[in-house]
Write a protein that holds these residues in place. Structure first.
Motif, mmCIF file in Angstrom:
data_model
loop_
_atom_site.group_PDB
_atom_site.id
_atom_site.type_symbol
_atom_site.label_atom_id
_atom_site.label_comp_id
_atom_site.label_asym_id
_atom_site.label_seq_id
_atom_site.Cartn_x
_atom_site.Cartn_y
_atom_site.Cartn_z
ATOM 1 N N ASN A 1 29.572 35.754 -53.144
ATOM 2 C CA ASN A 1 30.424 34.929 -53.405
ATOM 3 C C ASN A 1 31.383 35.353 -54.479
ATOM 4 O O ASN A 1 32.821 34.821 -54.389
ATOM 5 C CB ASN A 1 29.825 33.826 -53.539
ATOM 6 C CG ASN A 1 29.313 33.032 -52.330
ATOM 7 O OD1 ASN A 1 29.974 32.609 -51.492
ATOM 8 N ND2 ASN A 1 27.868 33.133 -52.113
ATOM 9 N N LYS B 1 23.339 26.251 -42.552
ATOM 10 C CA LYS B 1 24.138 26.327 -43.688
ATOM 11 C C LYS B 1 25.508 25.845 -43.567
ATOM 12 O O LYS B 1 25.962 25.398 -44.397
ATOM 13 C CB LYS B 1 24.338 28.009 -44.141
ATOM 14 C CG LYS B 1 22.841 28.524 -44.489
ATOM 15 C CD LYS B 1 23.231 30.055 -44.958
ATOM 16 C CE LYS B 1 21.913 30.328 -45.504
ATOM 17 N NZ LYS B 1 21.821 31.801 -46.152
ATOM 18 N N GLY C 1 29.118 29.092 -55.197
ATOM 19 C CA GLY C 1 29.078 29.750 -53.967
ATOM 20 C C GLY C 1 27.248 30.373 -53.783
ATOM 21 O O GLY C 1 27.137 30.005 -52.564
ATOM 22 N N THR D 1 25.576 28.608 -50.365
ATOM 23 C CA THR D 1 24.931 29.428 -49.369
ATOM 24 C C THR D 1 23.623 29.947 -49.463
ATOM 25 O O THR D 1 23.376 30.315 -48.275
ATOM 26 C CB THR D 1 26.045 30.628 -49.311
ATOM 27 O OG1 THR D 1 25.870 31.370 -50.646
ATOM 28 C CG2 THR D 1 27.312 30.360 -49.109
ATOM 29 N N SER D 2 22.993 29.926 -50.426
ATOM 30 C CA SER D 2 21.781 30.253 -50.659
ATOM 31 C C SER D 2 20.549 29.284 -50.432
ATOM 32 O O SER D 2 19.527 29.517 -50.173
ATOM 33 C CB SER D 2 21.250 31.309 -51.734
ATOM 34 O OG SER D 2 21.496 30.379 -52.833
ATOM 35 N N TYR E 1 32.887 30.923 -45.666
ATOM 36 C CA TYR E 1 31.365 30.772 -46.250
ATOM 37 C C TYR E 1 30.351 30.881 -45.833
ATOM 38 O O TYR E 1 29.204 31.364 -45.887
ATOM 39 C CB TYR E 1 31.677 29.377 -47.163
ATOM 40 C CG TYR E 1 32.224 29.346 -48.656
ATOM 41 C CD1 TYR E 1 31.545 30.114 -49.617
ATOM 42 C CD2 TYR E 1 33.340 28.858 -48.746
ATOM 43 C CE1 TYR E 1 32.231 30.126 -50.855
ATOM 44 C CE2 TYR E 1 33.741 28.552 -50.117
ATOM 45 C CZ TYR E 1 33.099 29.586 -51.093
ATOM 46 O OH TYR E 1 33.859 29.555 -52.364
ATOM 47 N N TRP E 2 30.506 30.433 -44.355
ATOM 48 C CA TRP E 2 29.463 30.209 -43.390
ATOM 49 C C TRP E 2 28.827 31.885 -43.187
ATOM 50 O O TRP E 2 27.649 32.216 -42.834
ATOM 51 C CB TRP E 2 29.636 29.744 -41.995
ATOM 52 C CG TRP E 2 28.409 29.539 -40.992
ATOM 53 C CD1 TRP E 2 27.668 28.760 -40.963
ATOM 54 C CD2 TRP E 2 28.251 30.709 -40.168
ATOM 55 N NE1 TRP E 2 26.583 29.135 -39.792
ATOM 56 C CE2 TRP E 2 27.056 29.982 -39.443
ATOM 57 C CE3 TRP E 2 28.772 31.929 -39.633
ATOM 58 C CZ2 TRP E 2 26.607 30.810 -38.373
ATOM 59 C CZ3 TRP E 2 28.155 32.536 -38.818
ATOM 60 C CH2 TRP E 2 27.073 32.001 -38.205
ATOM 61 N N GLY F 1 27.335 33.388 -45.925
ATOM 62 C CA GLY F 1 25.869 33.004 -46.098
ATOM 63 C C GLY F 1 24.802 33.404 -44.897
ATOM 64 O O GLY F 1 23.620 33.410 -45.020
ATOM 65 N N HIS G 1 18.369 28.819 -43.234
ATOM 66 C CA HIS G 1 19.463 29.579 -42.777
ATOM 67 C C HIS G 1 20.276 29.180 -41.487
ATOM 68 O O HIS G 1 21.329 29.309 -41.268
ATOM 69 C CB HIS G 1 18.973 31.025 -42.327
ATOM 70 C CG HIS G 1 18.167 30.943 -41.244
ATOM 71 N ND1 HIS G 1 16.781 31.012 -41.600
ATOM 72 C CD2 HIS G 1 18.572 31.439 -40.119
ATOM 73 C CE1 HIS G 1 16.157 30.955 -40.207
ATOM 74 N NE2 HIS G 1 17.196 31.391 -39.504
ATOM 75 N N ILE H 1 27.238 23.285 -46.182
ATOM 76 C CA ILE H 1 28.826 23.729 -46.619
ATOM 77 C C ILE H 1 29.450 22.743 -46.387
ATOM 78 O O ILE H 1 30.499 22.246 -47.016
ATOM 79 C CB ILE H 1 29.276 25.141 -45.942
ATOM 80 C CG1 ILE H 1 28.409 26.355 -46.367
ATOM 81 C CG2 ILE H 1 30.733 25.195 -46.124
ATOM 82 C CD1 ILE H 1 28.651 27.604 -45.623
ATOM 83 N N SER I 1 35.286 27.127 -44.973
ATOM 84 C CA SER I 1 34.252 26.804 -44.662
ATOM 85 C C SER I 1 33.636 27.770 -43.636
ATOM 86 O O SER I 1 32.397 28.192 -43.914
ATOM 87 C CB SER I 1 34.036 25.383 -44.014
ATOM 88 O OG SER I 1 34.393 24.420 -44.830
ATOM 89 N N LEU J 1 23.427 36.384 -53.162
ATOM 90 C CA LEU J 1 24.489 35.773 -52.356
ATOM 91 C C LEU J 1 25.534 35.512 -53.558
ATOM 92 O O LEU J 1 26.652 34.998 -53.289
ATOM 93 C CB LEU J 1 24.066 34.546 -51.754
ATOM 94 C CG LEU J 1 23.696 34.807 -50.309
ATOM 95 C CD1 LEU J 1 23.024 33.423 -49.683
ATOM 96 C CD2 LEU J 1 24.822 35.128 -49.519
#
Length: 462
Positions: free
Chosen positions: A392, A151, A139, A143-144, A375-376, A379, A148, A155, A372, A388
């Motif tokens: 996560n 992402k 994670g 995400t990192s 997760y976005w 992020g 930005h 993902i 997803s 992050l």
């Protein structure tokens, strides 16, 4: 690495950064692909094993109890995993995590001969520890590392590679059990095949770089911190339980794996023959690849405003979830635990097979789009790997606590209709809370101009 960095900002020379190769080893793209391959081999194969229902066995009791143990320890080490990742770095954390997947697949090889579930349950508990370490690392990386504003693309790239493991893993039981039309459990070769892939993934984990060594194309590093400490991580993890942003994510986290026991055991496991369950898994995880690409595009390219893209993504997934769970309800009303179909469906059954197959395919599509999308959102809350990894870890910890209860509910033979309603309800409740989180915590690019990297990442932890 050919890049000189400013000690304060973590930024490198724009001229040097511009010359950096897009496919250099320490680029975010290459590292995300590598973590995707690690997950292809380990959790991807685990998903294929679980997706057969009962771990490939006729009686799902051993697998249910193992999964309860797995997700119980996962709930603890998911939350702690982010801190452990920050202290040990990705290689040691991933190596320890991946090795437990091999043990788990081996325990089912043992169970195939002895039908003693104690070893399977213990292996499940160890896998929960390992999975917590792996998914917190994954994670943080997924995400990192990306820019930005891309992402969603990264993902979806990870999710596609990872779920290809489920596709290939579905081929293993389908091919090896193709002529065993009356078999009630998969053969030894199925478990040995899973163990071989998982062993490769364990070795591949050594290729992942520490985030302080990964450099984006603009010259910035994914974190300025090379190593953390137990004291720092304990304090920061404790703060997560008072962070309003994390609390708004609890229903989405809790529900995002809750449905697996229902879908794997009570749809795929109850309705289809052994070989067809393997075939179904190919398409279930293939649908995840499609879903991740679709939602990734929406979350990155649908609008100029990042906040608007997030809101659209939640809206699309909410509509799709309502339609798919509604279809699941229509099918569920046709059978119960005590009144199962007279025979299990085979892929050669034509129209009788088509409807339940499309439903199971749609469940895979929804799973990828929902996770997803979440997760976005995670992020979008920060860019720094150290922060992050904790976010996560919190997400995976809460997710696993929900899954532990879900697998035990199935062991206790809760009615199938109740399981479906709970799954549908959890996902539905999460959508308005995610909307609120996006409105309050996700910033557009023009709102972040002039702020330092640290200033963007830390606000909201209180």
């Amino acid at each position: 690495m050919g890049l000189e960095l400013d000690e304060e900002t973590g930024k490198g020379s724009p001229e040097i950064a511009g010359k950096a190769s897009f496919l250099r080893y320490n680029s975010p793209l290459v590292q995300v692909v590598l973590i995707g391959l690690v997950c292809f081999c380990c959790p991807g194969m685990f998903n294929a094993l679980s997706g057969m229902g009962g771990g490939g066995q006729l009686n799902p009791t051993a697998a249910n109890n193992a999964n309860t143990a797995l997700y119980t320890t996962f709930s603890v080490f998911g939350i702690l995993g982010g801190g452990i990742y920050n202290i040990l770095g990705p290689q040691l954390t991933l190596l320890a995590g991946c090795s437990t997947y091999v043990l788990y697949a081996g325990s089912f090889l043992y169970y195939n001969h002895t039908h003693h579930q104690a070893f399977v349950i213990v292996a499940g508990a160890f896998l929960g520890i390992g999975a917590g370490l792996l998914w917190a690392s994954q994670g943080a990386i997924m995400t990192s590392y990306p820019p930005h504003d891309r992402k969603g693309v990264y993902i979806s790239l990870f999710w596609s590679i990872f779920n290809m493991g489920g596709v290939i893993g579905g081929l293993i039981p389908f091919v090896l059990n193709f002529h065993r039309t009356d078999a009630v459990s998969v053969n030894d070769g199925t478990y040995i095949g899973f163990m071989a892939f998982m062993s490769v993934g364990t070795l591949l984990s050594l290729s992942i770089l520490h985030p302080s060594r990964v450099v984006r194309n603009d010259g910035s590093r994914c974190t300025n911190i090379k190593y953390s400490s137990v004291r720092v991580e304990a304090r920061e993890i404790f703060k997560l339980f008072r962070d309003r942003r994390m609390l708004l994510m609890v229903p989405a986290s809790w529900g995002s794996n809750f449905f697996y026991s229902y879908q794997f055991n009570n749809v795929n496991g109850l309705l289809f023959t052994v070989r067809t369950r393997g075939l179904n898994n190919i398409f279930y995880w293939g649908a995840q690849m499609i879903g991740s690409v679709v939602i990734g595009y929406i979350m990155d390219f649908s609008f100029k405003s990042r906040r608007a893209r997030g809101l659209l993504g939640v809206g699309v997934v909410a509509v799709l979830a309502t339609a798919i769970w509604g279809g699941g309800l229509a099918k569920q009303l046709s059978y119960t635990r005590d009144d199962l179909p007279s025979r299990r469906l085979d892929f050669k059954d034509g129209s009788d097979f088509a409807g339940p197959f499309v439903l199971y395919f749609s469940y895979g599509l929804l799973d990828a789009m929902f996770q997803s999308m979440v997760y976005w959102v995670i992020g979008a809350l920060a860019d720094d790997s150290e922060i992050l990894s904790r976010y996560n870890g919190f997400y995976k910890g809460v997710q696993s606590a929900g899954a532990a209860i879900a697998w035990q509910l199935d062991t206790q033979k809760v009615s199938l209709l109740k399981e479906l309603i709970i799954n549908w309800g959890l996902m539905t409740v999460s959508f308005p809370l995610l909307v609120l989180l996006i409105l309050r915590a996700v910033k557009d690019d023009d709102e972040e101009e002039g702020k330092s990297k640290e200033g963007r990442a830390i606000p909201g932890i209180h």
